[in-house]
Enzyme design. Structure first.
Site, mmCIF file in Angstrom:
data_model
loop_
_atom_site.group_PDB
_atom_site.id
_atom_site.type_symbol
_atom_site.label_atom_id
_atom_site.label_comp_id
_atom_site.label_asym_id
_atom_site.label_seq_id
_atom_site.Cartn_x
_atom_site.Cartn_y
_atom_site.Cartn_z
ATOM 1 N N ASN A 32 0.840 -1.282 0.038
ATOM 2 C CA ASN A 32 0.068 -0.038 0.044
ATOM 3 C C ASN A 32 0.886 1.403 -0.252
ATOM 4 O O ASN A 32 1.810 1.306 0.522
ATOM 5 C CB ASN A 32 -1.081 -0.088 0.991
ATOM 6 C CG ASN A 32 -0.559 -0.214 2.478
ATOM 7 O OD1 ASN A 32 0.629 -0.806 2.763
ATOM 8 N ND2 ASN A 32 -1.052 0.515 3.497
ATOM 9 N N GLU A 80 0.291 5.255 0.550
ATOM 10 C CA GLU A 80 -0.601 6.362 1.203
ATOM 11 C C GLU A 80 -0.188 7.782 0.492
ATOM 12 O O GLU A 80 0.935 7.907 0.040
ATOM 13 C CB GLU A 80 -0.756 6.230 2.387
ATOM 14 C CG GLU A 80 -1.424 4.786 3.109
ATOM 15 C CD GLU A 80 -1.737 4.838 4.612
ATOM 16 O OE1 GLU A 80 -1.150 5.702 5.131
ATOM 17 O OE2 GLU A 80 -2.361 3.895 4.890
ATOM 18 N N ASN A 81 -0.753 8.658 0.765
ATOM 19 C CA ASN A 81 -0.680 9.986 0.358
ATOM 20 C C ASN A 81 -1.350 11.068 1.165
ATOM 21 O O ASN A 81 -2.474 10.770 2.026
ATOM 22 C CB ASN A 81 -1.389 10.294 -1.129
ATOM 23 C CG ASN A 81 -1.040 11.467 -1.764
ATOM 24 O OD1 ASN A 81 -1.382 12.483 -1.574
ATOM 25 N ND2 ASN A 81 -0.049 11.304 -2.533
ATOM 26 N N TYR A 83 -5.524 11.922 1.663
ATOM 27 C CA TYR A 83 -5.771 10.431 2.203
ATOM 28 C C TYR A 83 -6.410 9.692 0.949
ATOM 29 O O TYR A 83 -6.261 8.477 0.871
ATOM 30 C CB TYR A 83 -6.667 10.592 3.249
ATOM 31 C CG TYR A 83 -5.945 11.142 4.329
ATOM 32 C CD1 TYR A 83 -4.728 11.397 4.538
ATOM 33 C CD2 TYR A 83 -6.887 11.048 5.844
ATOM 34 C CE1 TYR A 83 -4.001 11.990 5.874
ATOM 35 C CE2 TYR A 83 -6.114 11.457 6.925
ATOM 36 C CZ TYR A 83 -4.685 11.995 6.853
ATOM 37 O OH TYR A 83 -4.187 12.431 7.928
ATOM 38 N N CYS A 122 -4.075 0.425 -2.403
ATOM 39 C CA CYS A 122 -4.055 -0.596 -1.671
ATOM 40 C C CYS A 122 -2.993 -1.551 -2.417
ATOM 41 O O CYS A 122 -2.769 -1.423 -3.469
ATOM 42 C CB CYS A 122 -5.495 -1.363 -1.878
ATOM 43 S SG CYS A 122 -6.633 -0.897 -0.780
ATOM 44 N N GLU A 175 -3.044 -4.828 -2.714
ATOM 45 C CA GLU A 175 -3.442 -5.799 -3.897
ATOM 46 C C GLU A 175 -3.617 -5.183 -5.265
ATOM 47 O O GLU A 175 -3.277 -5.948 -6.241
ATOM 48 C CB GLU A 175 -4.741 -6.319 -3.581
ATOM 49 C CG GLU A 175 -4.909 -6.949 -2.033
ATOM 50 C CD GLU A 175 -5.180 -6.231 -0.822
ATOM 51 O OE1 GLU A 175 -4.861 -5.099 -0.838
ATOM 52 O OE2 GLU A 175 -5.649 -6.503 0.016
ATOM 53 N N CYS A 231 -9.954 -5.527 0.849
ATOM 54 C CA CYS A 231 -11.238 -4.532 0.903
ATOM 55 C C CYS A 231 -12.115 -4.926 -0.194
ATOM 56 O O CYS A 231 -11.803 -5.508 -1.308
ATOM 57 C CB CYS A 231 -10.703 -3.211 0.943
ATOM 58 S SG CYS A 231 -10.172 -2.808 -0.694
HETATM 59 N N1 THU Z 1 -5.373 -1.451 2.725
HETATM 60 C C1 THU Z 1 -4.736 -2.469 1.594
HETATM 61 O O1 THU Z 1 -3.549 -2.061 1.227
HETATM 62 N N2 THU Z 1 -5.467 -3.461 1.225
HETATM 63 C C2 THU Z 1 -6.667 -3.866 1.761
HETATM 64 O O2 THU Z 1 -7.346 -4.696 1.088
HETATM 65 C C3 THU Z 1 -7.249 -2.952 2.677
HETATM 66 C C4 THU Z 1 -6.497 -1.740 2.972
HETATM 67 C C5 THU Z 1 -4.344 -0.235 3.106
HETATM 68 C C6 THU Z 1 -4.997 0.982 2.579
HETATM 69 C C7 THU Z 1 -4.720 1.934 3.608
HETATM 70 O O3 THU Z 1 -3.264 2.408 3.003
HETATM 71 C C8 THU Z 1 -4.353 1.051 4.827
HETATM 72 O O4 THU Z 1 -4.324 -0.379 4.286
HETATM 73 C C9 THU Z 1 -5.427 1.315 5.775
HETATM 74 O O5 THU Z 1 -6.915 1.218 5.158
#
Ligand code: THU
Length: 138
Positions: free
Chosen positions: A48, A50-51, A54, A59, A61, A90
């Site tokens: 993952n 992030e930025n 937000y 993600c 995957e 998710c």
């Molecule tokens: N996240 C994932 O990388 N995969 C998922 O299936 C669920 C959430 C990440 C997104 C965000 O950077 C952090 O987990 C919290 O939600």
């Protein structure tokens, strides 16, 4: 239902754990790694990212899936996802992965105790909408 050998599961799980170590998650602090096994044995990973804005966070995957497609692979043998708690993907990631095959072993790796659990994407996304549901053009 498609299955992977114990050796493959282990290989994929370790790659997901490794990718998790490169996650960029300064806001949520929830690091996720994903690894996808190609038919030729190659493994392509994502984490993952992030930025500060937000909503732009990506993600693990979907990053792994996009990298696999960019490398020329649209058919995969399995996906491993590593996180604290070994959480399932998710909803958006389930849908994104399903585009490339619903009968897909998903290995969830819990970084707390190293536990691996295996399920199938078709179980995580029942009654799914996919490419075959669109009318054929032409
Ligand atoms: N996240 C994932 O990388 N995969 C998922 O299936 C669920 C959430 C990440 C997104 C965000 O950077 C952090 O987990 C919290 O939600």
């Amino acid at each position: 239902m498609s299955k992977l050998s114990d050796r493959r599961i282990e290989q994929l799980a370790l790659a997901a754990v490794d990718a998790c170590g490169r996650a960029y998650a300064p806001y949520s602090k929830f690091e996720v790694g994903a690894a996808i096994l190609m038919h030729d044995g190659q493994v392509i990973v994502g984490c993952n990212v992030e930025n500060a804005s937000y909503g732009l966070s990506l993600c693990a995957e979907r990053n792994a899936a996009a990298a696999a497609v960019a490398a020329g692979h649209r058919k995969w043998r399995g996906v491993a996802i590593a996180s604290i708690g070994g959480v399932p993907p998710c909803g958006a990631c389930r849908q994104f992965l399903a585009e490339f095959g619903l009968d897909m072993p998903i290995i969830l790796v819990n970084l707390i105790d190293g536990a691996r659990s295996v399920c199938n994407l078709s179980e995580l996304l029942p009654s799914s909408f996919g490419p075959d549901d669109l009318p054929k053009s032409g």
